[in-house]
Design a protein around this motif. Structure first.
Motif, PDB file in Angstrom:
ATOM      1  N   GLU A  39      -9.112  -3.567   2.730  1.00 54.03           N
ATOM      2  CA  GLU A  39      -9.634  -2.217   2.950  1.00 54.03           C
ATOM      3  C   GLU A  39      -9.241  -1.662   4.323  1.00 54.03           C
ATOM      4  O   GLU A  39      -8.954  -0.474   4.459  1.00 54.03           O
ATOM      5  CB  GLU A  39     -11.161  -2.200   2.795  1.00 54.03           C
ATOM      6  CG  GLU A  39     -11.636  -2.496   1.390  1.00 54.03           C
ATOM      7  CD  GLU A  39     -11.249  -1.439   0.375  1.00 54.03           C
ATOM      8  OE1 GLU A  39     -11.122  -0.256   0.737  1.00 54.03           O
ATOM      9  OE2 GLU A  39     -11.061  -1.803  -0.799  1.00 54.03           O
ATOM     10  N   THR A  69      -5.068  -3.297  -7.672  1.00 52.44           N
ATOM     11  CA  THR A  69      -5.901  -4.269  -8.393  1.00 52.44           C
ATOM     12  C   THR A  69      -5.494  -4.396  -9.857  1.00 52.44           C
ATOM     13  O   THR A  69      -5.796  -5.402 -10.481  1.00 52.44           O
ATOM     14  CB  THR A  69      -7.394  -3.908  -8.287  1.00 52.44           C
ATOM     15  OG1 THR A  69      -7.605  -2.585  -8.781  1.00 52.44           O
ATOM     16  CG2 THR A  69      -7.891  -4.037  -6.857  1.00 52.44           C
ATOM     17  N   GLU A 124      -5.624  -8.533  -4.388  1.00 53.28           N
ATOM     18  CA  GLU A 124      -6.781  -8.112  -3.615  1.00 53.28           C
ATOM     19  C   GLU A 124      -6.354  -7.061  -2.593  1.00 53.28           C
ATOM     20  O   GLU A 124      -5.242  -7.099  -2.072  1.00 53.28           O
ATOM     21  CB  GLU A 124      -7.402  -9.297  -2.887  1.00 53.28           C
ATOM     22  CG  GLU A 124      -8.041 -10.306  -3.816  1.00 53.28           C
ATOM     23  CD  GLU A 124      -8.674 -11.439  -3.052  1.00 53.28           C
ATOM     24  OE1 GLU A 124      -9.022 -11.263  -1.871  1.00 53.28           O
ATOM     25  OE2 GLU A 124      -8.818 -12.512  -3.650  1.00 53.28           O
ATOM     26  N   VAL A 125      -7.257  -6.147  -2.296  1.00 57.34           N
ATOM     27  CA  VAL A 125      -6.962  -5.055  -1.371  1.00 57.34           C
ATOM     28  C   VAL A 125      -7.632  -5.334  -0.034  1.00 57.34           C
ATOM     29  O   VAL A 125      -8.808  -5.675   0.026  1.00 57.34           O
ATOM     30  CB  VAL A 125      -7.458  -3.707  -1.948  1.00 57.34           C
ATOM     31  CG1 VAL A 125      -7.282  -2.588  -0.952  1.00 57.34           C
ATOM     32  CG2 VAL A 125      -6.733  -3.394  -3.235  1.00 57.34           C
ATOM     33  N   TYR A 175       0.831  -1.208   0.000  1.00 60.32           N
ATOM     34  CA  TYR A 175       0.000   0.000   0.000  1.00 60.32           C
ATOM     35  C   TYR A 175       0.867   1.259   0.000  1.00 60.32           C
ATOM     36  O   TYR A 175       0.597   2.207  -0.727  1.00 60.32           O
ATOM     37  CB  TYR A 175      -0.956  -0.008   1.196  1.00 60.32           C
ATOM     38  CG  TYR A 175      -1.805  -1.254   1.219  1.00 60.32           C
ATOM     39  CD1 TYR A 175      -2.758  -1.481   0.237  1.00 60.32           C
ATOM     40  CD2 TYR A 175      -1.623  -2.228   2.190  1.00 60.32           C
ATOM     41  CE1 TYR A 175      -3.522  -2.642   0.221  1.00 60.32           C
ATOM     42  CE2 TYR A 175      -2.380  -3.377   2.190  1.00 60.32           C
ATOM     43  CZ  TYR A 175      -3.320  -3.587   1.202  1.00 60.32           C
ATOM     44  OH  TYR A 175      -4.062  -4.733   1.184  1.00 60.32           O
ATOM     45  N   LEU A 201      -5.610  -0.560   4.198  1.00 66.12           N
ATOM     46  CA  LEU A 201      -5.505   0.601   3.321  1.00 66.12           C
ATOM     47  C   LEU A 201      -6.050   1.846   4.009  1.00 66.12           C
ATOM     48  O   LEU A 201      -5.410   2.900   3.990  1.00 66.12           O
ATOM     49  CB  LEU A 201      -6.239   0.344   2.004  1.00 66.12           C
ATOM     50  CG  LEU A 201      -6.263   1.504   1.011  1.00 66.12           C
ATOM     51  CD1 LEU A 201      -4.861   1.944   0.644  1.00 66.12           C
ATOM     52  CD2 LEU A 201      -7.038   1.103  -0.222  1.00 66.12           C
ATOM     53  N   THR A 225      -6.194   1.622  -4.540  1.00 65.19           N
ATOM     54  CA  THR A 225      -6.898   0.390  -4.907  1.00 65.19           C
ATOM     55  C   THR A 225      -6.774   0.126  -6.401  1.00 65.19           C
ATOM     56  O   THR A 225      -6.544  -1.016  -6.828  1.00 65.19           O
ATOM     57  CB  THR A 225      -8.382   0.477  -4.498  1.00 65.19           C
ATOM     58  OG1 THR A 225      -8.457   0.642  -3.087  1.00 65.19           O
ATOM     59  CG2 THR A 225      -9.146  -0.754  -4.911  1.00 65.19           C
ATOM     60  N   LYS A 226      -6.899   1.162  -7.198  1.00 62.69           N
ATOM     61  CA  LYS A 226      -6.802   1.013  -8.653  1.00 62.69           C
ATOM     62  C   LYS A 226      -5.419   0.492  -9.051  1.00 62.69           C
ATOM     63  O   LYS A 226      -5.309  -0.393  -9.905  1.00 62.69           O
ATOM     64  CB  LYS A 226      -7.088   2.352  -9.329  1.00 62.69           C
ATOM     65  CG  LYS A 226      -7.140   2.287 -10.829  1.00 62.69           C
ATOM     66  CD  LYS A 226      -7.529   3.629 -11.420  1.00 62.69           C
ATOM     67  CE  LYS A 226      -7.570   3.558 -12.934  1.00 62.69           C
ATOM     68  NZ  LYS A 226      -7.933   4.850 -13.533  1.00 62.69           N
TER      69      LYS A 226
END
Length: 112
Positions: free
Chosen positions: A36, A28, A33-34, A3, A39, A24-25
């Protein structure tokens, strides 16, 4: 780590304030996978802070951390007859290292 790497990549590309959606963009886009929660934690920690100042502060802290033992220098005159034995040991160690290196990446990727 992924991140903060994406955050720094966006900053380097000219995005002055990368958002969670921007990060995220990026993540991915390479098929990862993120998480959340992680992040959002990063975004909240960096909110309103200058990343360059944070890096400088962290570098200053790392400078005070010991980074290993002192290397012992050996002189050729002091070694005398021990040089052939040391060379044989070095060859054995090199062979062992070559075996270990054959595992390549062991199935781990940079962003796994």
């Amino acid at each position: 780590m992924r991140y903060i790497a994406a955050y720094l990549l966006l900053k380097t590309a000219g995005n002055e304030s990368p958002s969670a959606a921007d990060i995220t963009k990026v993540i991915t886009s390479v098929g990862i996978e993120v998480d959340e929660e992680r992040l959002n934690s990063l975004i909240s920690e960096l909110d309103g802070k200058d990343i360059n100042a944070l890096i400088a502060e962290g570098s200053g802290k790392l400078a005070s951390v010991p980074s290993g033992g002192a290397a012992v220098a050996s002189s050729g005159a002091a070694a005398g007859g021990a040089a052939p034995a040391a060379a044989a040991e070095a060859k054995e160690e090199k062979k062992e290292e070559e075996k270990e290196e054959s595992d390549d990446d062991m199935g781990f990727g940079l962003f796994d």
